[in-house]
Write an enzyme that holds these catalytic residues in place. Sequence first.
Site, short mmCIF file in Angstrom:
data_model
loop_
_atom_site.label_atom_id
_atom_site.label_comp_id
_atom_site.label_asym_id
_atom_site.label_seq_id
_atom_site.Cartn_x
_atom_site.Cartn_y
_atom_site.Cartn_z
N HIS A 16 0.85 -1.20 0.00
CA HIS A 16 0.00 0.00 0.00
C HIS A 16 0.88 1.24 0.00
CE1 HIS A 16 -3.92 2.01 1.61
NE2 HIS A 16 -3.12 2.95 1.12
N GLU A 206 -11.79 4.29 6.53
CA GLU A 206 -10.69 5.15 6.96
C GLU A 206 -11.25 6.18 7.93
OE1 GLU A 206 -8.71 6.90 3.61
OE2 GLU A 206 -7.03 7.63 4.81
N ASP A 288 1.68 3.63 3.13
CA ASP A 288 0.68 4.55 2.59
C ASP A 288 1.36 5.67 1.78
OD1 ASP A 288 -1.91 5.27 2.09
OD2 ASP A 288 -2.25 6.31 3.97
P1 IMP Z 1 -1.15 9.47 -6.60
O1 IMP Z 1 -2.35 8.61 -6.86
O2 IMP Z 1 0.13 8.86 -7.06
O3 IMP Z 1 -1.35 10.86 -7.12
O4 IMP Z 1 -0.97 9.57 -5.01
C1 IMP Z 1 -1.65 10.51 -4.20
C2 IMP Z 1 -3.13 10.21 -4.11
O5 IMP Z 1 -3.32 9.00 -3.37
C3 IMP Z 1 -3.93 11.23 -3.31
O6 IMP Z 1 -4.32 12.32 -4.12
C4 IMP Z 1 -5.14 10.41 -2.87
O7 IMP Z 1 -6.10 10.31 -3.89
C5 IMP Z 1 -4.53 9.04 -2.65
N1 IMP Z 1 -4.22 8.84 -1.22
C6 IMP Z 1 -3.02 8.88 -0.62
N2 IMP Z 1 -3.13 8.62 0.71
C7 IMP Z 1 -4.43 8.40 0.92
C8 IMP Z 1 -5.18 8.06 2.09
O8 IMP Z 1 -4.68 7.91 3.22
N3 IMP Z 1 -6.51 7.93 1.92
C9 IMP Z 1 -7.13 8.06 0.72
N4 IMP Z 1 -6.46 8.36 -0.39
C10 IMP Z 1 -5.12 8.54 -0.29
ZN ZN Z 2 -3.79 4.93 1.07
#
Ligand code: IMP
Ligand code: ZN
Length: 354
Positions: A16, A206, A288
Amino acid sequence: MELLDYCRSLPKVELHAHLNGSLSDATVLKLLSAREQQDGDFLASAEVTIKRGHQRTLEECFQVFRILHSITDNLEAMQTITQDVIQEFAADNVKYLELRTTPKNIPNKMTKKEYMDTVLEATVEAMKKSNIRVCLLLSIDRARGVEDAWSTLQLAKEYLTHDVFGPLVCGLDVSGNPHSGDLKDYLPVLQEAQKCGLKLAVHLAEVSSDTETLTMLNSGLVDRIGHGTFIHPDAGGSKELHAVVRKQNLPLELCISSNIKSGTVKSACHHHLGFWKKENHPVVICTDDKGVFSTSLSEEFYLGAQTFHLSEGDLHSLCLNGVDAAFLPQVEKQKLRQEVQKDLDSLKGKLTCQ
Ligand code: IMP
Ligand code: ZN
């Protein structure tokens, strides 16, 4: 060997990790200095907002993602961050990484396909340089609407028959601000994804959301749960919810620092890792967003081990749980299990008594 060194030496599996949330300081600085000439004010405000590792609300975390996205809004940056993030996980002794990212269409800069092609190409290159196997999950952002989700699924389907990228695309993730939208609207997309053989990891509970979580679990579409913070009864989850998770034996992806720093869990000792471990339920320790929350997978193992007095055997089981829950074909999973087991055997008895 001391506990932190031991955690660093463990052959780990990361299931994750959001690409844009995983940027190290070094990578952010590299990207910011590339933009420095263009916009000095932007640079100053970005540095303040991104300030990593701080306690913030979930809403504030999503503001940080907006800033990060504004510095990774081009293909060159996407190539850089993908390679850097993979190399950093490899350097932390992660043997298998499932990296997830939301394909983005940025007018005049990149289409969703160009975004993903670049991530996949950079992944292939990074794997050549490091001893790590990487698969990709395409993320559906629940705040971007169902139309966007359909187009992400379409893109994932196109990759499934691709010679080089096909074996790297293993599923979909559903993420994004849990206060936005309703996951039930995404069920038709997820049903279609399952039909195509894509695995599904879904951020669930969450925040407290029993009805939505039950709907998702009862759909039979979920292969792994992201966070699941509010599922267990001590956090106010219903008995029914707990029973469904137990019955389906769904692995939980647990991200201790993320939950504490985004304020959904009070402190490490309140983390639901303790609850699920007592139940002997399959859990996998994950980061995460290692950049946003200023952590690494080894540090997450260390935090979990210290807080819940995990033994050497517990730590080894956690590594193997990662293998079992991976979205890999059986043959590859067996190969990975053998590699991980071999490294674990060589570490047996080396952990100094805590
Ligand atoms: P990306 O998908 O590579 O742009 O990574 C960042 C994105 O992951 C954020 O804009 C969120 O949509 C998602 N994200 C990251 N951490 C979390 C979380 O803890 N909960 C929900 N979505 C998350
Ligand atoms: Zn996440």
